[in-house]
Design a protein around this motif. Structure first.
Motif, PDB file in Angstrom:
ATOM      1  N   SER A  74      -2.903 -21.598  -9.411  1.00  0.00           N
ATOM      2  CA  SER A  74      -4.192 -21.597  -8.727  1.00  0.00           C
ATOM      3  C   SER A  74      -4.043 -22.389  -7.421  1.00  0.00           C
ATOM      4  O   SER A  74      -3.042 -23.077  -7.197  1.00  0.00           O
ATOM      5  CB  SER A  74      -5.258 -22.235  -9.607  1.00  0.00           C
ATOM      6  OG  SER A  74      -5.003 -23.618  -9.763  1.00  0.00           O
ATOM      7  N   LYS A  75      -5.066 -22.337  -6.586  1.00  0.00           N
ATOM      8  CA  LYS A  75      -5.021 -23.060  -5.319  1.00  0.00           C
ATOM      9  C   LYS A  75      -4.864 -24.562  -5.557  1.00  0.00           C
ATOM     10  O   LYS A  75      -4.050 -25.213  -4.909  1.00  0.00           O
ATOM     11  CB  LYS A  75      -6.280 -22.787  -4.496  1.00  0.00           C
ATOM     12  CG  LYS A  75      -6.337 -21.392  -3.935  1.00  0.00           C
ATOM     13  CD  LYS A  75      -7.605 -21.166  -3.140  1.00  0.00           C
ATOM     14  CE  LYS A  75      -7.647 -19.759  -2.595  1.00  0.00           C
ATOM     15  NZ  LYS A  75      -8.897 -19.501  -1.856  1.00  0.00           N
ATOM     16  N   ILE A  76      -5.635 -25.113  -6.490  1.00  0.00           N
ATOM     17  CA  ILE A  76      -5.549 -26.557  -6.720  1.00  0.00           C
ATOM     18  C   ILE A  76      -4.185 -26.926  -7.299  1.00  0.00           C
ATOM     19  O   ILE A  76      -3.628 -27.966  -6.949  1.00  0.00           O
ATOM     20  CB  ILE A  76      -6.718 -27.076  -7.597  1.00  0.00           C
ATOM     21  CG1 ILE A  76      -6.809 -28.605  -7.543  1.00  0.00           C
ATOM     22  CG2 ILE A  76      -6.600 -26.600  -9.030  1.00  0.00           C
ATOM     23  CD1 ILE A  76      -7.190 -29.191  -6.235  1.00  0.00           C
ATOM     24  N   LYS A  98      -1.380 -25.430  -6.598  1.00  0.00           N
ATOM     25  CA  LYS A  98      -0.458 -25.390  -5.458  1.00  0.00           C
ATOM     26  C   LYS A  98      -0.582 -26.671  -4.627  1.00  0.00           C
ATOM     27  O   LYS A  98       0.424 -27.233  -4.190  1.00  0.00           O
ATOM     28  CB  LYS A  98      -0.721 -24.164  -4.586  1.00  0.00           C
ATOM     29  CG  LYS A  98      -0.307 -22.863  -5.229  1.00  0.00           C
ATOM     30  CD  LYS A  98      -0.644 -21.680  -4.348  1.00  0.00           C
ATOM     31  CE  LYS A  98      -0.267 -20.374  -5.013  1.00  0.00           C
ATOM     32  NZ  LYS A  98      -0.604 -19.209  -4.197  1.00  0.00           N
ATOM     33  N   LEU A  99      -1.813 -27.126  -4.427  1.00  0.00           N
ATOM     34  CA  LEU A  99      -2.025 -28.360  -3.669  1.00  0.00           C
ATOM     35  C   LEU A  99      -1.474 -29.566  -4.433  1.00  0.00           C
ATOM     36  O   LEU A  99      -0.861 -30.457  -3.837  1.00  0.00           O
ATOM     37  CB  LEU A  99      -3.512 -28.542  -3.367  1.00  0.00           C
ATOM     38  CG  LEU A  99      -4.118 -27.493  -2.428  1.00  0.00           C
ATOM     39  CD1 LEU A  99      -5.639 -27.571  -2.439  1.00  0.00           C
ATOM     40  CD2 LEU A  99      -3.559 -27.630  -1.028  1.00  0.00           C
ATOM     41  N   GLU A 100      -1.665 -29.595  -5.734  1.00  0.00           N
ATOM     42  CA  GLU A 100      -1.125 -30.685  -6.549  1.00  0.00           C
ATOM     43  C   GLU A 100       0.404 -30.679  -6.506  1.00  0.00           C
ATOM     44  O   GLU A 100       1.029 -31.739  -6.370  1.00  0.00           O
ATOM     45  CB  GLU A 100      -1.642 -30.576  -7.983  1.00  0.00           C
ATOM     46  CG  GLU A 100      -3.124 -30.916  -8.100  1.00  0.00           C
ATOM     47  CD  GLU A 100      -3.739 -30.576  -9.442  1.00  0.00           C
ATOM     48  OE1 GLU A 100      -4.857 -31.050  -9.690  1.00  0.00           O
ATOM     49  OE2 GLU A 100      -3.127 -29.827 -10.229  1.00  0.00           O
ATOM     50  N   GLN A 101       1.010 -29.499  -6.603  1.00  0.00           N
ATOM     51  CA  GLN A 101       2.469 -29.388  -6.524  1.00  0.00           C
ATOM     52  C   GLN A 101       2.972 -29.858  -5.158  1.00  0.00           C
ATOM     53  O   GLN A 101       4.005 -30.513  -5.062  1.00  0.00           O
ATOM     54  CB  GLN A 101       2.913 -27.944  -6.787  1.00  0.00           C
ATOM     55  CG  GLN A 101       2.757 -27.501  -8.217  1.00  0.00           C
ATOM     56  CD  GLN A 101       3.655 -28.278  -9.149  1.00  0.00           C
ATOM     57  OE1 GLN A 101       4.836 -28.461  -8.882  1.00  0.00           O
ATOM     58  NE2 GLN A 101       3.093 -28.751 -10.241  1.00  0.00           N
ATOM     59  N   TYR A 102       2.234 -29.517  -4.112  1.00  0.00           N
ATOM     60  CA  TYR A 102       2.610 -29.958  -2.767  1.00  0.00           C
ATOM     61  C   TYR A 102       2.669 -31.485  -2.706  1.00  0.00           C
ATOM     62  O   TYR A 102       3.605 -32.055  -2.149  1.00  0.00           O
ATOM     63  CB  TYR A 102       1.608 -29.410  -1.739  1.00  0.00           C
ATOM     64  CG  TYR A 102       1.866 -29.917  -0.340  1.00  0.00           C
ATOM     65  CD1 TYR A 102       2.785 -29.284   0.484  1.00  0.00           C
ATOM     66  CD2 TYR A 102       1.213 -31.047   0.150  1.00  0.00           C
ATOM     67  CE1 TYR A 102       3.041 -29.749   1.762  1.00  0.00           C
ATOM     68  CE2 TYR A 102       1.467 -31.520   1.421  1.00  0.00           C
ATOM     69  CZ  TYR A 102       2.381 -30.874   2.221  1.00  0.00           C
ATOM     70  OH  TYR A 102       2.646 -31.346   3.486  1.00  0.00           O
ATOM     71  N   THR A 103       1.671 -32.158  -3.288  1.00  0.00           N
ATOM     72  CA  THR A 103       1.642 -33.623  -3.217  1.00  0.00           C
ATOM     73  C   THR A 103       2.708 -34.264  -4.099  1.00  0.00           C
ATOM     74  O   THR A 103       3.101 -35.395  -3.838  1.00  0.00           O
ATOM     75  CB  THR A 103       0.252 -34.191  -3.562  1.00  0.00           C
ATOM     76  OG1 THR A 103      -0.100 -33.847  -4.908  1.00  0.00           O
ATOM     77  CG2 THR A 103      -0.797 -33.693  -2.584  1.00  0.00           C
ATOM     78  N   LEU A 146     -10.956 -27.661  -8.813  1.00  0.00           N
ATOM     79  CA  LEU A 146     -11.311 -26.677  -7.791  1.00  0.00           C
ATOM     80  C   LEU A 146     -11.240 -25.285  -8.416  1.00  0.00           C
ATOM     81  O   LEU A 146     -10.149 -24.725  -8.563  1.00  0.00           O
ATOM     82  CB  LEU A 146     -10.352 -26.777  -6.602  1.00  0.00           C
ATOM     83  CG  LEU A 146     -10.666 -25.928  -5.399  1.00  0.00           C
ATOM     84  CD1 LEU A 146     -11.931 -26.420  -4.705  1.00  0.00           C
ATOM     85  CD2 LEU A 146      -9.506 -25.966  -4.424  1.00  0.00           C
ATOM     86  N   PRO A 147     -12.390 -24.735  -8.818  1.00  0.00           N
ATOM     87  CA  PRO A 147     -12.365 -23.387  -9.399  1.00  0.00           C
ATOM     88  C   PRO A 147     -11.851 -22.369  -8.385  1.00  0.00           C
ATOM     89  O   PRO A 147     -11.993 -22.550  -7.174  1.00  0.00           O
ATOM     90  CB  PRO A 147     -13.835 -23.115  -9.740  1.00  0.00           C
ATOM     91  CG  PRO A 147     -14.537 -24.424  -9.661  1.00  0.00           C
ATOM     92  CD  PRO A 147     -13.720 -25.299  -8.754  1.00  0.00           C
ATOM     93  N   GLU A 148     -11.284 -21.280  -8.872  1.00  0.00           N
ATOM     94  CA  GLU A 148     -10.758 -20.241  -7.979  1.00  0.00           C
ATOM     95  C   GLU A 148     -11.854 -19.644  -7.100  1.00  0.00           C
ATOM     96  O   GLU A 148     -11.591 -19.207  -5.988  1.00  0.00           O
ATOM     97  CB  GLU A 148     -10.068 -19.135  -8.777  1.00  0.00           C
ATOM     98  CG  GLU A 148      -8.650 -19.473  -9.168  1.00  0.00           C
ATOM     99  CD  GLU A 148      -7.740 -19.741  -7.969  1.00  0.00           C
ATOM    100  OE1 GLU A 148      -7.629 -18.901  -7.060  1.00  0.00           O
ATOM    101  OE2 GLU A 148      -7.118 -20.814  -7.947  1.00  0.00           O
TER     102      GLU A 148
END
Length: 94
Positions: free
Chosen positions: A4-6, A8-13, A57-59
């Motif tokens: 999910s988007k969140i 992906k953002l968590e993986q980025y951090t 963060l829901p899709e």
């Protein structure tokens, strides 16, 4: 299964622990701000779910902007790396 988007953002951090992401989004017609740091996300405007399996963060949420900040985050003196990124611009950093 894709992330999910969140997620992906968590993986980025996780890959960039020197950064904090500040996400401004609309969730169910309400404005929210989320902070993402070292793989964890929390809301700055509403209660954060204790269960990490429940996405903050829901899709269906509409991401308005993403700010990249230098960690450690100091709300009184934020150190911005980039400000006002769109989801598409952030995707290019993955």
């Amino acid at each position: 299964m894709s992330l999910s988007k969140i997620q992906k953002l968590e993986q980025y951090t996780i890959k960039h622990p020197q950064e904090v992401l500040l996400i401004t989004a609309t969730i169910e017609k309400e404005r929210d701000q989320l902070m993402v740091f070292k793989g964890f996300s929390s809301s700055l405007m509403r209660p954060t779910e204790f269960n990490p399996d429940v996405p903050m963060l829901p899709e269906a949420a509409d991401i308005i902007s993403i700010d990249r900040l230098q960690s450690p985050y100091n709300p009184n003196e934020p150190n911005y790396i980039e400000k006002g990124l769109t989801w598409k611009q952030m995707e290019n950093l993955f």
